[in-house]
Write a protein that holds these residues in place. Structure first.
Motif, mmCIF file in Angstrom:
data_model
loop_
_atom_site.group_PDB
_atom_site.id
_atom_site.type_symbol
_atom_site.label_atom_id
_atom_site.label_comp_id
_atom_site.label_asym_id
_atom_site.label_seq_id
_atom_site.Cartn_x
_atom_site.Cartn_y
_atom_site.Cartn_z
ATOM 1 N N GLU A 152 0.813 -1.222 0.000
ATOM 2 C CA GLU A 152 0.000 0.000 0.000
ATOM 3 C C GLU A 152 0.838 1.258 0.000
ATOM 4 O OE1 GLU A 152 -2.436 0.825 3.544
ATOM 5 O OE2 GLU A 152 -2.928 -1.304 3.399
ATOM 6 N N LEU A 153 2.000 1.172 0.646
ATOM 7 C CA LEU A 153 2.796 2.380 0.905
ATOM 8 C C LEU A 153 4.145 2.263 0.186
ATOM 9 C CD1 LEU A 153 2.149 2.314 4.770
ATOM 10 C CD2 LEU A 153 1.050 3.866 3.144
ATOM 11 N N PRO A 154 4.324 2.993 -0.904
ATOM 12 C CA PRO A 154 5.546 2.834 -1.712
ATOM 13 C C PRO A 154 6.836 3.196 -0.962
ATOM 14 C CG PRO A 154 4.167 4.627 -2.556
ATOM 15 C CD PRO A 154 3.381 3.946 -1.484
ATOM 16 N N GLU A 155 6.729 3.992 0.089
ATOM 17 C CA GLU A 155 7.943 4.390 0.821
ATOM 18 C C GLU A 155 8.436 3.281 1.758
ATOM 19 O OE1 GLU A 155 5.060 5.999 0.911
ATOM 20 O OE2 GLU A 155 5.333 8.151 0.505
ATOM 21 N N LEU A 156 7.618 2.258 1.964
ATOM 22 C CA LEU A 156 7.963 1.214 2.939
ATOM 23 C C LEU A 156 8.659 0.029 2.283
ATOM 24 C CD1 LEU A 156 7.741 -0.094 5.781
ATOM 25 C CD2 LEU A 156 5.466 -0.892 5.135
ATOM 26 N N THR A 157 9.804 -0.360 2.859
ATOM 27 C CA THR A 157 10.504 -1.578 2.441
ATOM 28 C C THR A 157 10.497 -2.524 3.636
ATOM 29 O OG1 THR A 157 12.008 -0.234 1.136
ATOM 30 C CG2 THR A 157 12.724 -2.479 1.590
ATOM 31 N N VAL A 158 10.308 -3.805 3.391
ATOM 32 C CA VAL A 158 10.331 -4.786 4.473
ATOM 33 C C VAL A 158 11.483 -5.742 4.242
ATOM 34 C CG1 VAL A 158 9.044 -6.626 5.616
ATOM 35 C CG2 VAL A 158 7.841 -4.616 4.745
#
Ligand code: GDP
Ligand code: MG
Length: 236
Positions: free
Chosen positions: A56-62
């Motif tokens: 959902e959130l392009p700024e988030l990397t896991v």
């Protein structure tokens, strides 16, 4: 760019709120940023949740590692971060105002590598239960006398200059509870400045690791760290 690194372990109840709040506030600030969640060893669906949020959130990397280890997760996140400034938060303890002030301090003082959000500096307010405050006080006193630490805390929120800490983080041997301490000590021993800003400590949930488990583990770790870092700090 700014990177926010958050280690996460069994955080299914809190992760979504924290991530959404940080992304919304960081977008509003207008600065370019990335958020890196480093999960390891969770048994409650934290990884699946983090991946759903990343969709959902392009700024988030896991990122994920096989074995539960707070320090290993933090180290992995620091090494993976693309920003020139890196802020580290906990899922249950973060403060974007600290991040803003700490990054501003790094930007105006080029020799400063790390800004620690200190629970013990003048002006700080620590709302945690007294046994944990006592453990923090004793731990810091030991690291100050035993290792020549210049600041009043090594755990908790920090802002770092990526170019200064990347190599130091790669060199760190200790993970779990002592990674932060080794990193700060290595920065000081490399002749870099470690600064601190007082913070208000208001955790969103009580600690999950009982101190009777943490204290013996940390005491043994400190003795081993002392052997590893036997050289005195570079004089400034
Ligand atoms: N990746 C990872 N994160 C962890 C681990 N243990 C704790 N954390 C994270 O580190 C932060 C602080 O953990 P917490 O349990 O609140 O520790 P405390 O406040 O020091 O008692 C939170 O974001 C946790 O999700 C772990 O084994 N692996
Ligand atoms: Mg906590």
């Amino acid at each position: 760019m700014r990177s926010i690194v958050i280690p996460a372990h069994n955080e299914a109840d809190y992760l979504a709120t924290t991530v959404r709040e940080l992304v919304t506030a960081s977008r509003a600030s207008g600065d370019e940023f990335e958020l890196i969640v480093v999960e390891n060893g969770s048994t409650d669906g934290t990884l699946a949740l983090a991946r759903r949020l990343a969709g959902e959130l392009p700024e988030l990397t896991v990122r994920t590692l096989p074995v539960a280890d707070y320090g290993a997760a933090l180290r992995d996140g620091l090494l993976a971060a693309c920003g020139d400034m890196i802020v580290t938060f906990d899922v249950d303890y973060y403060d974007l105002d600290f991040a803003r002030r700490a990054v501003a301090l790094l930007e105006r003082s080029p020799r400063t590598a790390i800004v620690v959000g200190s629970k013990r500096a003048p002006g700080a307010r620590d709302t945690r239960p007294w046994p944990r405050r006592v453990v923090t006080a004793v731990f810091t006193a030991l690291v100050r006398t035993g290792f020549g630490l210049s600041v009043s805390d090594t755990h908790g929120m920090k802002a770092m200059r990526a170019s200064a800490v990347r190599e130091l983080a790669a060199d760190c041997c200790f993970t779990t509870d002592l990674f932060d301490t080794e990193l700060v000590l290595r920065a000081e021993r490399a002749g870099l400045t470690v600064a601190e800003l007082p913070v208000v400590v208001e955790e969103r949930r009580p600690s999950r690791t009982p101190i009777w488990k943490r204290v013996p583990r940390t005491a043994v770790g400190l003795v081993r760290l002392r052997r590893l870092l036997h050289r005195p700090p570079v004089s400034r």
